[in-house]
Design an enzyme around this catalytic site. Structure first.
Site, PDB file in Angstrom:
ATOM      1  N   GLY A   1       3.937   1.290 -12.305  1.00 37.39           N
ATOM      2  CA  GLY A   1       4.198   2.334 -11.317  1.00 37.39           C
ATOM      3  C   GLY A   1       5.212   1.902 -10.274  1.00 37.39           C
ATOM      4  N   THR A   2       5.123   0.666  -9.848  1.00 35.39           N
ATOM      5  CA  THR A   2       6.024   0.184  -8.789  1.00 35.39           C
ATOM      6  C   THR A   2       7.483   0.278  -9.245  1.00 35.39           C
ATOM      7  OG1 THR A   2       4.315  -1.270  -7.929  1.00 35.39           O
ATOM      8  CG2 THR A   2       6.589  -1.868  -7.402  1.00 35.39           C
TER       9      THR A   2
ATOM     10  N   GLN B   1      -2.385   8.105  -9.784  1.00 42.03           N
ATOM     11  CA  GLN B   1      -3.849   8.252  -9.724  1.00 42.03           C
ATOM     12  C   GLN B   1      -4.351   9.568 -10.335  1.00 42.03           C
ATOM     13  OE1 GLN B   1      -5.911   5.888  -8.807  1.00 42.03           O
ATOM     14  NE2 GLN B   1      -4.561   4.443  -7.765  1.00 42.03           N
TER      15      GLN B   1
ATOM     16  N   SER C   1       1.298   5.030 -14.489  1.00 38.83           N
ATOM     17  CA  SER C   1       0.998   3.609 -14.660  1.00 38.83           C
ATOM     18  C   SER C   1      -0.120   3.458 -15.682  1.00 38.83           C
ATOM     19  CB  SER C   1       0.586   3.003 -13.314  1.00 38.83           C
ATOM     20  OG  SER C   1       0.171   1.667 -13.499  1.00 38.83           O
ATOM     21  N   ALA C   2       0.089   2.568 -16.659  1.00 37.26           N
ATOM     22  CA  ALA C   2      -0.876   2.432 -17.754  1.00 37.26           C
ATOM     23  C   ALA C   2      -2.244   1.946 -17.286  1.00 37.26           C
ATOM     24  CB  ALA C   2      -0.321   1.462 -18.807  1.00 37.26           C
ATOM     25  N   HIS C   3      -2.247   0.966 -16.369  1.00 36.22           N
ATOM     26  CA  HIS C   3      -3.544   0.337 -16.060  1.00 36.22           C
ATOM     27  C   HIS C   3      -4.472   1.198 -15.215  1.00 36.22           C
ATOM     28  CE1 HIS C   3      -3.041  -1.378 -11.842  1.00 36.22           C
ATOM     29  NE2 HIS C   3      -1.785  -1.129 -12.120  1.00 36.22           N
TER      30      HIS C   3
ATOM     31  N   THR D   1      14.041  -6.346 -23.351  1.00 38.64           N
ATOM     32  CA  THR D   1      13.214  -6.098 -24.540  1.00 38.64           C
ATOM     33  C   THR D   1      11.910  -5.427 -24.120  1.00 38.64           C
ATOM     34  OG1 THR D   1      14.176  -8.009 -25.619  1.00 38.64           O
ATOM     35  CG2 THR D   1      12.084  -7.215 -26.512  1.00 38.64           C
TER      36      THR D   1
ATOM     37  N   CYS E   1      -4.038  -1.826  -3.521  1.00 36.40           N
ATOM     38  CA  CYS E   1      -3.028  -2.832  -3.811  1.00 36.40           C
ATOM     39  C   CYS E   1      -2.965  -3.894  -2.734  1.00 36.40           C
ATOM     40  CB  CYS E   1      -1.671  -2.175  -4.022  1.00 36.40           C
ATOM     41  SG  CYS E   1      -1.675  -1.247  -5.551  1.00 36.40           S
TER      42      CYS E   1
HETATM   43  N1  PLP Z   1       1.395   4.365  -6.888  1.00 39.94           N
HETATM   44  C1  PLP Z   1       0.101   4.496  -6.583  1.00 39.94           C
HETATM   45  C2  PLP Z   1      -0.397   5.783  -5.999  1.00 39.94           C
HETATM   46  C3  PLP Z   1      -0.791   3.450  -6.838  1.00 39.94           C
HETATM   47  O1  PLP Z   1      -2.078   3.597  -6.558  1.00 39.94           O
HETATM   48  C4  PLP Z   1      -0.280   2.250  -7.385  1.00 39.94           C
HETATM   49  C5  PLP Z   1      -1.168   1.084  -7.593  1.00 39.94           C
HETATM   50  O2  PLP Z   1      -2.169   0.925  -6.930  1.00 39.94           O
HETATM   51  C6  PLP Z   1       1.079   2.176  -7.704  1.00 39.94           C
HETATM   52  C7  PLP Z   1       1.887   3.248  -7.430  1.00 39.94           C
HETATM   53  C8  PLP Z   1       1.677   0.947  -8.318  1.00 39.94           C
HETATM   54  O3  PLP Z   1       1.446   0.926  -9.699  1.00 39.94           O
HETATM   55  P1  PLP Z   1       1.536  -0.460 -10.523  1.00 39.94           P
HETATM   56  O4  PLP Z   1       0.318  -1.238 -10.172  1.00 39.94           O
HETATM   57  O5  PLP Z   1       1.562  -0.025 -11.953  1.00 39.94           O
HETATM   58  O6  PLP Z   1       2.801  -1.110 -10.109  1.00 39.94           O
END
Ligand code: PLP
Length: 378
Positions: free
Chosen positions: A71-72, A169, A189-191, A227, A315
């Site tokens: 996601g970041t 989310q 975001s996958a996780h 890759t 985070c």
């Molecule tokens: N955006 C939101 C709303 C999130 O909650 C998070 C992670 O907590 C992220 C972005 C970042 O995603 P990633 O952990 O895949 O970098």
């Protein structure tokens, strides 16, 4: 994870069995998707199958999906001055959006006391903005408050701009259709959906040409060199496929558990404040505080009881900084330091909720006792 009760799904979800299988199979298969031989072509097929699965989850064409490391990175890829002259960012966005991406600065869009983006303020911000690019998340990771994304999209489009939606989310909990929301760019975001850590995607409207962050090879149509993380992407695809199939039932189950959790919480401590309680929230998230109780103390005490929860933003677990989300909602500083987040997922059980409530009752009792002793000593 050996926790007895894992209530920190907004930080990361438990890996879905389908995703685990797909990751292992891809690791075992090996192969570089850019190679022309059989092993390479097999790896390419895994990536393209995952692209279809992720696209289907949010109702777009596979060609609109750009895989990233999470996601970041997808947020950083989206927030490019090539897509707008003025960046507008809501006050409750994830730090990866609040960093402004590749913009030198941005205009802040405040939120209401309920934690939803203030649309009047957005309108005012758009009025003076040249070629605006706005970023409004689908649901907040701390409070779970669902944001008025479709209305924001209409306003941004009327002002001739683009809307980026951090939907990290959302999937698995609420509907997350790219076109219905009116998004131009969307982060996944996958996780957070039961896939592996370290994979994500930026979804883009077909007409948008992205300005790549990583230059080099021609992967991801030249937008994201490097890759591909084939096991991560394959696991992401498998998780997306599972979520698309079962999210409605899972969301209903989580909502029932969450309601029980909140009722139990209130029964133990009627003075508990649930943030965003009057707003429309994700079915899995409760952010609360008890006046006078420090989140750090509570998180450690709960961990000792085998209950995993978060204080403040997921985070930033582990570091005690007051939540920018609660500050933006106008919550007094002392109460923000007490904010504890409980977040549920597809495999959360009744037993886990009970374990939490039992641990919480024990903690509340000991805090009550020590406060009484202090009062007697004073
Ligand atoms: N955006 C939101 C709303 C999130 O909650 C998070 C992670 O907590 C992220 C972005 C970042 O995603 P990633 O952990 O895949 O970098």
């Amino acid at each position: 994870m050996t926790k007895l009760a894992y209530l920190d799904w907004n930080a990361t979800a438990r890996l879905r069995p389908e995703a685990r299988e797909a990751v292992l199979a891809a690791l075992q298969a090996g192969g570089n998707p850019s190679s022309v031989h059989g092993a390479g072509r097999a790896a390419r097929r895994l990536v393209e199958q995952a692209r279809e699965q992720v696209a289907a989850l949010v109702g777009v064409k596979p060609s609109q999906v750009v895989f990233t490391s999470g996601g970041t990175e997808a947020n950083a890829l989206a927030l490019s001055p090539a897509l707008g002259d003025t960046l507008l960012v809501s006050a409750i966005e994830h730090p990866s959006v609040r960093s402004g991406g590749r913009f030198a600065g941005f205009q802040d869009i405040p939120v209401t006391t309920d934690g939803a983006v203030d649309l009047d303020a957005l309108q005012r911000g758009l009025a003076g903005a040249a070629r605006p690019l706005a970023s409004v998340m689908l649901a907040n990771n701390e409070t779970g408050v669902i944001q008025p994304v479709a209305q924001a999209a209409e306003m941004v489009h009327a002002a001739g701009g683009l809307l980026h939606v951090d939907a990290v989310q959302g999937p698995g909990r609420i509907a997350c259709d790219f076109n219905t929301l009116g998004a131009d760019l969307m982060t996944l975001s996958a996780h957070k959906i039961g896939g592996p850590l370290g994979a994500g995607a930026l979804i883009k409207r077909e007409s948008i040409n992205l300005d790549g962050l990583l230059k080099g090879g021609g992967q991801e149509r030249g937008v994201r060199a490097g890759t591909e993380n084939v096991p991560g992407i394959a696991g992401f695809g498998a998780a997306a496929e599972a979520v698309a199939r079962v999210w409605r039932e899972e969301a209903a189950r989580m909502a029932a558990l969450r309601d029980r959790l909140e009722a139990g919480l209130k029964a133990i401590a009627p003075q508990a404040v649930i943030f965003g309680a009057n707003a429309s929230r994700l079915p899995n998230t409760t952010l609360f505080a008890i006046p006078g109780v420090k989140a750090e103390t509570a998180v450690i005490a709960l961990d000792l009881e085998g209950v995993a929860v978060s204080s403040g933003a997921a985070c930033s677990s582990g570091k005690v900084t007051p939540s920018h989300v609660l500050a933006a909602m106008g919550v007094p500083a002392d109460l923000t330091l007490g904010a504890i987040r409980l977040s549920l997922g597809y495999s959360t059980t009744d037993l886990e909720i009970e374990r939490f409530l039992k641990a919480w009752a024990k903690l509340a009792e000991s805090l009550y006792k020590s406060r009484k002793q202090r009062d007697i000593a004073a």
